[in-house]
Design a protein around this motif. Structure first.
Motif, short mmCIF file in Angstrom:
data_model
loop_
_atom_site.label_atom_id
_atom_site.label_comp_id
_atom_site.label_asym_id
_atom_site.label_seq_id
_atom_site.Cartn_x
_atom_site.Cartn_y
_atom_site.Cartn_z
N ASN A 182 42.27 3.97 13.60
CA ASN A 182 40.81 3.90 13.57
C ASN A 182 40.23 2.63 12.97
OD1 ASN A 182 39.90 6.77 14.47
ND2 ASN A 182 41.57 7.12 13.03
N ALA A 183 41.05 1.82 12.33
CA ALA A 183 40.54 0.60 11.71
C ALA A 183 41.33 -0.63 12.16
CB ALA A 183 40.57 0.73 10.19
N LEU A 184 42.60 -0.66 11.83
CA LEU A 184 43.38 -1.89 12.03
C LEU A 184 43.54 -2.23 13.51
CD1 LEU A 184 46.16 -1.28 9.35
CD2 LEU A 184 43.93 -2.40 9.08
N SER A 185 44.03 -1.30 14.29
CA SER A 185 44.31 -1.59 15.69
C SER A 185 43.05 -1.84 16.52
CB SER A 185 45.14 -0.47 16.31
OG SER A 185 46.39 -0.37 15.65
N PRO A 186 41.98 -1.05 16.37
CA PRO A 186 40.76 -1.37 17.13
C PRO A 186 40.22 -2.76 16.82
CG PRO A 186 40.65 0.87 16.31
CD PRO A 186 41.85 0.24 15.67
N THR A 195 40.74 -3.72 25.30
CA THR A 195 40.02 -2.48 25.05
C THR A 195 40.54 -1.85 23.76
OG1 THR A 195 39.78 -2.12 27.42
CG2 THR A 195 39.44 -0.22 25.99
N PRO A 196 39.66 -1.55 22.80
CA PRO A 196 40.11 -1.06 21.48
C PRO A 196 40.42 0.43 21.47
CG PRO A 196 37.74 -1.35 21.47
CD PRO A 196 38.21 -1.83 22.82
N GLU A 197 41.47 0.82 22.19
CA GLU A 197 41.86 2.22 22.30
C GLU A 197 42.87 2.60 21.23
OE1 GLU A 197 42.05 3.99 26.50
OE2 GLU A 197 42.77 1.95 26.77
N GLY A 198 42.51 2.47 19.98
CA GLY A 198 43.44 2.86 18.92
C GLY A 198 44.73 2.05 19.01
N VAL A 199 45.86 2.74 18.98
CA VAL A 199 47.15 2.05 19.07
C VAL A 199 47.74 2.12 20.48
CG1 VAL A 199 47.71 2.41 16.63
CG2 VAL A 199 48.39 4.12 18.31
N ARG A 200 46.98 2.62 21.42
CA ARG A 200 47.54 2.82 22.76
C ARG A 200 47.93 1.48 23.41
NH1 ARG A 200 44.92 5.57 28.17
NH2 ARG A 200 46.90 5.98 29.17
N LYS A 201 49.16 1.41 23.85
CA LYS A 201 49.71 0.24 24.55
C LYS A 201 49.68 -1.03 23.71
CE LYS A 201 48.50 1.95 29.16
NZ LYS A 201 47.80 1.66 30.45
#
Length: 265
Positions: A182-186, A195-201
């Motif tokens: 919710n913070a780092l990956s987005p 696209t800031p989809e959490g940690v997806r891909k």
């Protein structure tokens, strides 16, 4: 219709059944596919992300009969509605075939199809009604709000420290995952233009950053968890330094880190 070249044969066979069912029901006015179908990047493990546009006059009736609707398609083995993700219009289903296929059906009143996070491919429609609605607006994927994250991040660090202090190690593991998701990956994905989809891909989209995240993966003990929280802080500071206009709460930052240090000592 012409299907994307990446569509697996089992998915195509199921999709043809779905199109036939939807187009034969007068309550429905359109069907579109989003996600990897729309980007022609499907593989054997892909879901079918479908949006079913409903005649507004029939929407309540459709919502009341969602289970019956998805069960009209041969091969249903399990399904449930999406209240757990805050989307009661969603039905998540599995269908058997050569492989098991996951299908997300999102039932929306026709005007609401304009509100979307990406641009779907129209599979079927009555006249041009769905295409006309989609043309009225542009897709918009929610972007991370750096100030929203900054206002919470140091409270989150303090929270993680209290969980380590109590010996609630599994809770801390879950919370570190929350920080990644919710913070780092987005933030990292948005800064990379993805696209800031959490940690997806994330391993494929920004592999260098994904490698940094490896340092935030902890084991079930205080020392490892504390080190992982520190690495989350390091990564966050690096990301924050690339953003203009964030009003930093240096007092909360200093105190939460001092508290974490105290707990770990």
């Amino acid at each position: 219709m012409k299907f994307p070249t990446s569509l697996p044969s089992t998915h195509q066979a199921l999709l043809e059944k779905i199109i036939a069912m939807v187009s034969s029901d007068e309550r429905f006015v359109g069907l579109s596919a989003a996600g990897s179908y729309a980007s022609n990047t499907m593989d054997d493990y892909s879901d079918l992300d479908l949006v079913v546009a409903v005649d507004p006059a029939a929407f309540d009736d459709v919502m009341a009969s969602r289970s019956t609707i998805v069960n009209q398609i041969d091969g249903l083995v399990a399904h449930f509605t999406g209240e757990h993700v805050g989307e009661p219009r969603l039905v998540i289903a599995l269908y058997e075939g050569a492989v098991i296929v996951h299908v997300d059906f999102k039932f929306v009143s026709l005007p609401d199809a304009a509100q979307r996070v990406d641009d779907p491919v129209v599979l079927w429609q009555r006249g041009s009604c769905l295409s006309d609605v989609l043309a009225q607006s542009e897709s918009q994927y929610p972007q991370p709000n750096p100030q929203w994250i900054e206002d919470r991040f140091w409270v989150w660090v303090h929270y993680a420290a209290t969980k380590i202090a109590r010996g609630e190690y599994f809770e801390t593991l879950e919370f570190i995952s929350f920080l990644r998701q919710n913070a780092l990956s987005p933030l990292a994905l948005a800064q990379a233009g993805e696209t800031p989809e959490g940690v997806r891909k994330i391993e494929h989209l920004i592999p260098d950053f994904a490698q940094k995240l490896e340092a935030t993966i902890a084991t079930n003990n205080a020392e490892s968890l504390g080190e992982a929280v520190y690495r989350c802080v390091d990564i966050y500071r690096e990301l924050r330094a690339n953003i203009e206009g964030v009003e930093c709460n240096h007092t909360a930052e200093k105190l939460s880190l001092a508290y974490l240090k105290q707990i770990l000592s």
